[in-house]
Scaffold this motif. Structure first.
Motif, PDB file in Angstrom:
ATOM      1  N   SER A   2      10.399 -17.023  -6.676  1.00  0.00           N
ATOM      2  CA  SER A   2      11.641 -16.303  -8.041  1.00  0.00           C
ATOM      3  C   SER A   2      12.225 -15.181  -8.168  1.00  0.00           C
ATOM      4  CB  SER A   2      11.106 -16.339  -9.355  1.00  0.00           C
ATOM      5  OG  SER A   2       9.784 -15.138  -9.266  1.00  0.00           O
ATOM      6  N   VAL A   3      13.115 -14.567  -8.308  1.00  0.00           N
ATOM      7  CA  VAL A   3      13.566 -12.753  -7.877  1.00  0.00           C
ATOM      8  C   VAL A   3      11.984 -11.907  -7.588  1.00  0.00           C
ATOM      9  CG1 VAL A   3      14.720 -10.710  -8.329  1.00  0.00           C
ATOM     10  CG2 VAL A   3      15.396 -12.611  -8.894  1.00  0.00           C
ATOM     11  N   GLU A   4      11.416 -12.640  -8.805  1.00  0.00           N
ATOM     12  CA  GLU A   4       9.908 -11.524  -9.011  1.00  0.00           C
ATOM     13  C   GLU A   4       9.344 -11.608  -7.815  1.00  0.00           C
ATOM     14  OE1 GLU A   4       8.267 -11.746 -12.376  1.00  0.00           O
ATOM     15  OE2 GLU A   4      10.038 -11.300 -13.849  1.00  0.00           O
ATOM     16  N   GLU A   5       9.518 -13.213  -7.228  1.00  0.00           N
ATOM     17  CA  GLU A   5       8.118 -13.026  -6.443  1.00  0.00           C
ATOM     18  C   GLU A   5       8.356 -12.558  -4.815  1.00  0.00           C
ATOM     19  OE1 GLU A   5       8.022 -17.492  -6.204  1.00  0.00           O
ATOM     20  OE2 GLU A   5       6.286 -17.534  -7.507  1.00  0.00           O
ATOM     21  N   GLN A   6       9.659 -12.311  -4.578  1.00  0.00           N
ATOM     22  CA  GLN A   6      10.744 -11.994  -3.481  1.00  0.00           C
ATOM     23  C   GLN A   6      10.148 -10.848  -3.751  1.00  0.00           C
ATOM     24  OE1 GLN A   6      14.588 -13.806  -2.889  1.00  0.00           O
ATOM     25  NE2 GLN A   6      13.517 -15.168  -2.201  1.00  0.00           N
ATOM     26  N   ALA A   7      10.538  -9.579  -4.955  1.00  0.00           N
ATOM     27  CA  ALA A   7      10.060  -8.780  -4.483  1.00  0.00           C
ATOM     28  C   ALA A   7       8.593  -8.204  -4.355  1.00  0.00           C
ATOM     29  CB  ALA A   7      10.564  -8.118  -5.780  1.00  0.00           C
ATOM     30  N   ALA A   8       7.373  -9.161  -4.784  1.00  0.00           N
ATOM     31  CA  ALA A   8       6.476  -8.959  -4.596  1.00  0.00           C
ATOM     32  C   ALA A   8       6.039  -8.939  -3.517  1.00  0.00           C
ATOM     33  CB  ALA A   8       5.697  -9.999  -5.255  1.00  0.00           C
ATOM     34  N   MET A   9       7.208 -10.291  -2.847  1.00  0.00           N
ATOM     35  CA  MET A   9       6.979 -10.870  -1.114  1.00  0.00           C
ATOM     36  C   MET A   9       7.166  -9.037   0.323  1.00  0.00           C
ATOM     37  SD  MET A   9       6.664 -14.823   0.107  1.00  0.00           S
ATOM     38  CE  MET A   9       8.868 -14.569  -0.257  1.00  0.00           C
ATOM     39  N   LEU A  10       8.670  -8.674  -1.176  1.00  0.00           N
ATOM     40  CA  LEU A  10       8.625  -7.500  -0.109  1.00  0.00           C
ATOM     41  C   LEU A  10       7.607  -6.765  -0.418  1.00  0.00           C
ATOM     42  CD1 LEU A  10      12.872  -7.676  -0.694  1.00  0.00           C
ATOM     43  CD2 LEU A  10      11.786  -7.917   1.251  1.00  0.00           C
ATOM     44  N   ARG A  11       7.253  -6.818  -1.189  1.00  0.00           N
ATOM     45  CA  ARG A  11       6.697  -5.285  -1.941  1.00  0.00           C
ATOM     46  C   ARG A  11       5.193  -5.119  -0.513  1.00  0.00           C
ATOM     47  NH1 ARG A  11       8.573  -5.386  -6.605  1.00  0.00           N
ATOM     48  NH2 ARG A  11       7.114  -6.168  -7.646  1.00  0.00           N
ATOM     49  N   ALA A  12       4.938  -6.284  -0.552  1.00  0.00           N
ATOM     50  CA  ALA A  12       4.135  -6.470   0.042  1.00  0.00           C
ATOM     51  C   ALA A  12       4.063  -6.110   2.079  1.00  0.00           C
ATOM     52  CB  ALA A  12       2.965  -8.285   0.214  1.00  0.00           C
ATOM     53  N   ALA A  13       5.822  -6.837   2.633  1.00  0.00           N
ATOM     54  CA  ALA A  13       5.721  -6.409   3.107  1.00  0.00           C
ATOM     55  C   ALA A  13       5.780  -5.200   4.062  1.00  0.00           C
ATOM     56  CB  ALA A  13       7.190  -6.604   3.753  1.00  0.00           C
ATOM     57  N   TRP A  14       6.547  -4.565   2.835  1.00  0.00           N
ATOM     58  CA  TRP A  14       6.867  -2.824   2.904  1.00  0.00           C
ATOM     59  C   TRP A  14       5.166  -2.428   2.812  1.00  0.00           C
ATOM     60  CZ3 TRP A  14      10.646   0.448   3.642  1.00  0.00           C
ATOM     61  CH2 TRP A  14      10.428   1.675   3.780  1.00  0.00           C
ATOM     62  N   GLN A  15       4.613  -2.887   2.113  1.00  0.00           N
ATOM     63  CA  GLN A  15       3.067  -2.260   2.289  1.00  0.00           C
ATOM     64  C   GLN A  15       2.975  -1.751   3.994  1.00  0.00           C
ATOM     65  OE1 GLN A  15       1.226  -3.373  -1.326  1.00  0.00           O
ATOM     66  NE2 GLN A  15       2.213  -2.380  -2.628  1.00  0.00           N
ATOM     67  N   ASP A  16       2.537  -3.924   4.023  1.00  0.00           N
ATOM     68  CA  ASP A  16       2.225  -3.728   5.580  1.00  0.00           C
ATOM     69  C   ASP A  16       3.280  -2.830   6.773  1.00  0.00           C
ATOM     70  OD1 ASP A  16       0.886  -5.493   5.007  1.00  0.00           O
ATOM     71  OD2 ASP A  16       1.418  -7.564   5.028  1.00  0.00           O
ATOM     72  N   SER A  17       4.308  -2.639   6.650  1.00  0.00           N
ATOM     73  CA  SER A  17       5.405  -2.214   7.799  1.00  0.00           C
ATOM     74  C   SER A  17       4.663  -0.533   7.374  1.00  0.00           C
ATOM     75  CB  SER A  17       6.408  -2.414   6.944  1.00  0.00           C
ATOM     76  OG  SER A  17       7.638  -1.431   8.207  1.00  0.00           O
ATOM     77  N   GLU A  18       4.536  -0.419   6.395  1.00  0.00           N
ATOM     78  CA  GLU A  18       3.950   0.860   5.622  1.00  0.00           C
ATOM     79  C   GLU A  18       2.351   1.715   6.452  1.00  0.00           C
ATOM     80  OE1 GLU A  18       5.422   3.833   4.448  1.00  0.00           O
ATOM     81  OE2 GLU A  18       7.091   3.660   4.657  1.00  0.00           O
ATOM     82  N   ALA A  19       1.888   0.460   6.376  1.00  0.00           N
ATOM     83  CA  ALA A  19       0.412   1.260   7.455  1.00  0.00           C
ATOM     84  C   ALA A  19       0.479   1.039   8.160  1.00  0.00           C
ATOM     85  CB  ALA A  19      -0.148  -0.140   6.006  1.00  0.00           C
ATOM     86  N   SER A  20       1.233  -0.236   8.876  1.00  0.00           N
ATOM     87  CA  SER A  20       1.707   0.000  10.154  1.00  0.00           C
ATOM     88  C   SER A  20       2.335   0.742  10.726  1.00  0.00           C
ATOM     89  CB  SER A  20       2.126  -1.467  10.521  1.00  0.00           C
ATOM     90  OG  SER A  20       2.232  -1.714  12.116  1.00  0.00           O
ATOM     91  N   THR A  21       3.152   1.958  10.400  1.00  0.00           N
ATOM     92  CA  THR A  21       3.878   2.505  10.615  1.00  0.00           C
ATOM     93  C   THR A  21       2.711   3.733  10.631  1.00  0.00           C
ATOM     94  OG1 THR A  21       5.721   1.992  10.076  1.00  0.00           O
ATOM     95  CG2 THR A  21       5.376   4.399  10.603  1.00  0.00           C
TER      96      THR A  21
END
Length: 135
Positions: A2-21
């Motif tokens: 669902s869109v919410e799941e995709q948004a949650a996955m994108l947020r998690a990826a974004w957070q991982d990316s922020e942490a990595s950055t």
């Protein structure tokens, strides 16, 4: 998904990316600090090397100057020694000549003494002859 799941996955990826950055930024800052410390250390070593080189260059210059002064003094000493040897030789020759002159004078004196003795003997003989003739 669902869109919410995709948004949650994108947020998690974004957070991982922020942490990595953020982690990469921290490593970059640490690496920059290490590089700056190495540059400062390299500059200090370069200064030390330049000072050492200048000091060694001065020491080499002083050694060359000292060697040159010693060589000059050695040449002067050789000249002085040669002059002294010539003076000694001249003095020895003069002493030898004076010795020869003195020996010649001694021989003359011996001859004069011998003639004087002869004259004295002749004088005594003449006196005896006169005395005999007067008697």
């Amino acid at each position: 998904a669902s869109v919410e799941e995709q948004a949650a996955m994108l947020r998690a990826a974004w957070q991982d990316s922020e942490a990595s950055t953020s982690s990469a930024r921290k490593r970059l800052k640490s690496t920059e600090a290490d590089l700056e410390a190495q540059v400062v250390k390299a500059q200090r070593l370069d200064g030390d090397l330049r000072a050492t080189w200048a000091s060694e260059s001065e020491a080499v210059r002083q050694v060359h100057e000292h060697r040159s002064a010693l060589a000059d003094r050695h040449r002067e000493f050789v000249v002085e020694l040669s002059e002294a040897q010539r003076d000694v030789h001249r003095q020895e020759m003069m002493v030898q000549q004076r010795g020869s002159e003195i020996e010649a004078h001694r021989q003359e004196l011996r001859q004069m003494e011998a003639r004087l003795e002869d004259h004295q003997h002749q004088g005594v003989a003449l006196r005896e002859q006169l005395t005999t003739q007067q008697e």
